[in-house]
Design an enzyme around this catalytic site. Structure first.
Site, PDB file in Angstrom:
ATOM      1  N   SER A 157       0.844  -1.022  -0.086  1.00 33.11           N
ATOM      2  CA  SER A 157       0.083  -0.062  -0.009  1.00 33.11           C
ATOM      3  C   SER A 157       0.882   1.065  -0.055  1.00 33.11           C
ATOM      4  O   SER A 157       2.190   1.175  -0.279  1.00 33.11           O
ATOM      5  CB  SER A 157      -0.814   0.013   1.174  1.00 33.11           C
ATOM      6  OG  SER A 157      -1.960   1.106   1.361  1.00 33.11           O
ATOM      7  N   CYS A 158       0.240   2.457   0.241  1.00 31.55           N
ATOM      8  CA  CYS A 158       0.983   3.581   0.035  1.00 31.55           C
ATOM      9  C   CYS A 158       2.079   3.831   1.140  1.00 31.55           C
ATOM     10  O   CYS A 158       2.958   4.546   1.247  1.00 31.55           O
ATOM     11  CB  CYS A 158       0.423   4.717  -0.339  1.00 31.55           C
ATOM     12  SG  CYS A 158      -0.936   5.018   0.922  1.00 31.55           S
ATOM     13  N   ILE A 159       1.391   3.264   2.430  1.00 28.83           N
ATOM     14  CA  ILE A 159       2.617   3.604   3.748  1.00 28.83           C
ATOM     15  C   ILE A 159       2.824   2.230   4.349  1.00 28.83           C
ATOM     16  O   ILE A 159       2.218   1.179   3.832  1.00 28.83           O
ATOM     17  CB  ILE A 159       1.799   4.393   4.753  1.00 28.83           C
ATOM     18  CG1 ILE A 159       0.329   3.994   5.351  1.00 28.83           C
ATOM     19  CG2 ILE A 159       1.681   5.764   4.409  1.00 28.83           C
ATOM     20  CD1 ILE A 159       0.105   4.643   6.448  1.00 28.83           C
ATOM     21  N   PRO A 178       6.797   7.051   0.964  1.00 31.11           N
ATOM     22  CA  PRO A 178       6.996   8.271   1.975  1.00 31.11           C
ATOM     23  C   PRO A 178       8.092   8.135   2.992  1.00 31.11           C
ATOM     24  O   PRO A 178       8.520   7.267   3.722  1.00 31.11           O
ATOM     25  CB  PRO A 178       5.536   8.124   2.837  1.00 31.11           C
ATOM     26  CG  PRO A 178       4.829   7.158   1.888  1.00 31.11           C
ATOM     27  CD  PRO A 178       5.764   6.372   1.161  1.00 31.11           C
TER      28      PRO A 178
END
Lengths: 102, 411
Positions: free
Chosen positions: A100-102, B353
């Site tokens: 996922s994104c994190i 991130p």
């Protein structure tokens, strides 16, 4: 970090996933499978081919998607790669774990 | 006159109508935007509705208020796109012909994909919060719920706003603490991914949040069914997780219009070039926002960055110039962590991130991948930015469409 798999020096991350697909070949896949107590059969290889193709197309993988692929149904996917089939199969295929994104 | 037709007046479609209204020559081009709905919903607000942090009036406004005057808003339902004839067929029987088509029809939940999910417990003890109805029904449930096993669950990826279920878990922890009933609630986060965090830097920086908030996490759970009788979710491997209250994110799919038009993949997303946003099959069709299959997050911030780049590419297309391969998958999202704090993440196709400062390298004032009150203020302020700047296509100062690498702590 680096690890010797099937006699080759291979870059892997903390969880043992290859970080450079160019270093993957079938003998690398076979040895990772062995570490996960799996002996690869032609059915396993069909699934691995499918996963590598989807990753090449940058198409996100999910268990239900593999189940609808026409290659295997979900029950067989679990039978071939027990417990966490997508995680195990992607690791053997030398591609990144679905993230996922994190 | 030539026509640009936009399908969908959500975040992405509305932004494109505004951008193009500024950029296209009005003597030559007319802009049509088609949507059957009358209301525009601020979807990030669905996260706050269940906890009584937002009122419905905070997140719902008339679509018309955000469509530029020079564009034609067609408030009708779409049957299908007939790409070989450059035509959109409406359910009213009309055909709208286009020179350029922009698909912005978004993604929707499809609870019917999982056996038992929308069964007799749907909106009784099984809820989504990705629709207005789901979020309001869940709010009403939470107002009087006396506690038990709360399971927050993701069915399968990709989903819109992939961090929303994690934010929901954090806000739930905070909500029950404030109601002085946290000891009566057991929170479990269930995901088909390997865990709540999947990227190395985020895992390192954020894993402690689950421990601090006493949220249990179950990974590698591929749901097969919801059992309405025994109130358990069951996975294909036979694992079972009991619930008293299940808050699930069902399978997300592209709009049924895409399926009827034969333009989608197995989840009705339109195959799209990830850097130009042109459809892979038809040169005069472009796709923006959640409707495409590009490997970027399905989020409003992504649509916002895409809109700036797609506008340029549509101008290149009109002038017969090569398209710029400049979309880098940039996303920028505030993540609520509860107790009045939030995180900020900034990433793209190639960079995960990481920690750092934003938007000014080294200065901030916002910190990346770290909890702060300032980030929470940023998230709340964002609703104003959304209604007043983002939808209107106003450039947000200091935040570029492509991700900046300066000020970030890469290895």
């Amino acid at each position: 970090m680096e690890k010797t798999i099937a006699g080759k020096t291979i870059s892997v991350n903390d969880e043992g996933f290859l970080t450079n697909f160019a270093q993957w070949d079938k003998s690398v896949g076979e040895e990772i499978a062995k570490e996960n107590s799996i002996t690869l059969t032609p059915r396993h290889w069909e699934v691995i081919d499918y996963i590598q193709n989807e990753v090449r197309k940058e198409s996100p993988l999910s268990i239900r998607k593999v189940g609808k692929s026409g290659v295997v149904d979900i029950k067989e996917f679990y039978a071939l790669f027990p417990n966490a089939p997508l995680k195990t199969a992607t690791k053997i295929a030398g591609v990144p774990k679905p993230a996922s994104c994190i | 006159m030539k026509k640009v037709v936009i399908l969908g007046a959500g975040t992405a479609g509305t932004m494109m109508a505004n951008h193009l209204a500024h950029k296209l020559d009005k003597e030559i081009w007319s802009i049509y935007i088609i949507d059957e709905r009358k209301e525009h919903h601020y979807q990030p607000g669905y996260l706050f509705l269940p906890f009584d942090m937002y009122e419905p009036s905070d997140i719902v406004k008339p679509i018309k208020d955000f469509i530029p005057k020079s564009a034609h808003f067609i408030n009708k339902s779409i049957d299908k796109i007939v790409a070989i004839n450059n035509m959109v067929h409406l359910n009213s029987g009309e055909n709208i012909y286009y020179d350029i088509l922009i698909i912005a029809t978004g993604a929707k939940i499809a609870p019917e994909e999982i056996e038992g999910m929308n069964g007799k417990e749907w909106y009784r003890s099984v809820f989504d919060f990705y629709t207005y109805e789901g979020a309001i029904n869940l709010r009403n449930k939470l107002r009087s719920w006396e506690g038990g096993k709360l399971v927050v669950h993701i069915t399968e990826m990709p989903i819109k706003c992939p961090v929303a279920p994690l934010e929901f878990s954090f806000l739930a922890d905070s909500f029950f603490k404030h109601k002085k009933m946290r000891d009566k609630v057991d929170i479990t986060y269930v995901t088909p991914m390997s865990g709540a965090f999947t990227k190395p830097k985020a895992t390192e920086a954020l894993e402690h949040l689950l421990v601090d908030k006493n949220i249990h996490s179950v990974g590698d759970f591929a749901i097969e069914s919801v059992d309405n009788e025994t109130k358990v979710i069951r996975d294909y491997g036979g694992k079972e997780i009991p619930f008293d209250l299940l808050v699930t994110v069902p399978t997300n799919k592209g709009d049924a219009i895409i399926e009827r038009s034969g333009l989608g993949d197995e989840l009705n997303y339109v195959p799209t070039h990830k850097a130009t946003l042109q459809s892979k099959e038809h040169k005069n069709i472009f796709v923006i926002g959640d409707a495409s299959n590009i490997p970027a997050s399905k989020a409003g911030s992504v649509a916002h960055f895409e809109a700036e780049i797609l506008t340029e590419n549509i101008l290149h297309f009109i002038h017969g110039e090569p398209l710029k391969e400049s979309f880098d998958g940039h996303a920028n999202c505030f993540i609520e962590t509860g107790d009045g704090k939030a995180l900020l993440i900034d990433f793209n196709y190639t960079h995960e991130p990481v920690e750092g400062s934003f938007p000014f390298p080294g200065l901030g004032p916002l910190r990346l991948l770290k909890e702060s009150r300032m980030n929470h203020m940023g998230k709340l302020a964002f609703r104003w930015i959304y209604w007043n700047m983002l939808l209107k296509g106003t450039h947000i100062p200091f935040v570029s469409a492509q991700m900046q690498e300066a000020g970030k702590h890469f290895d």
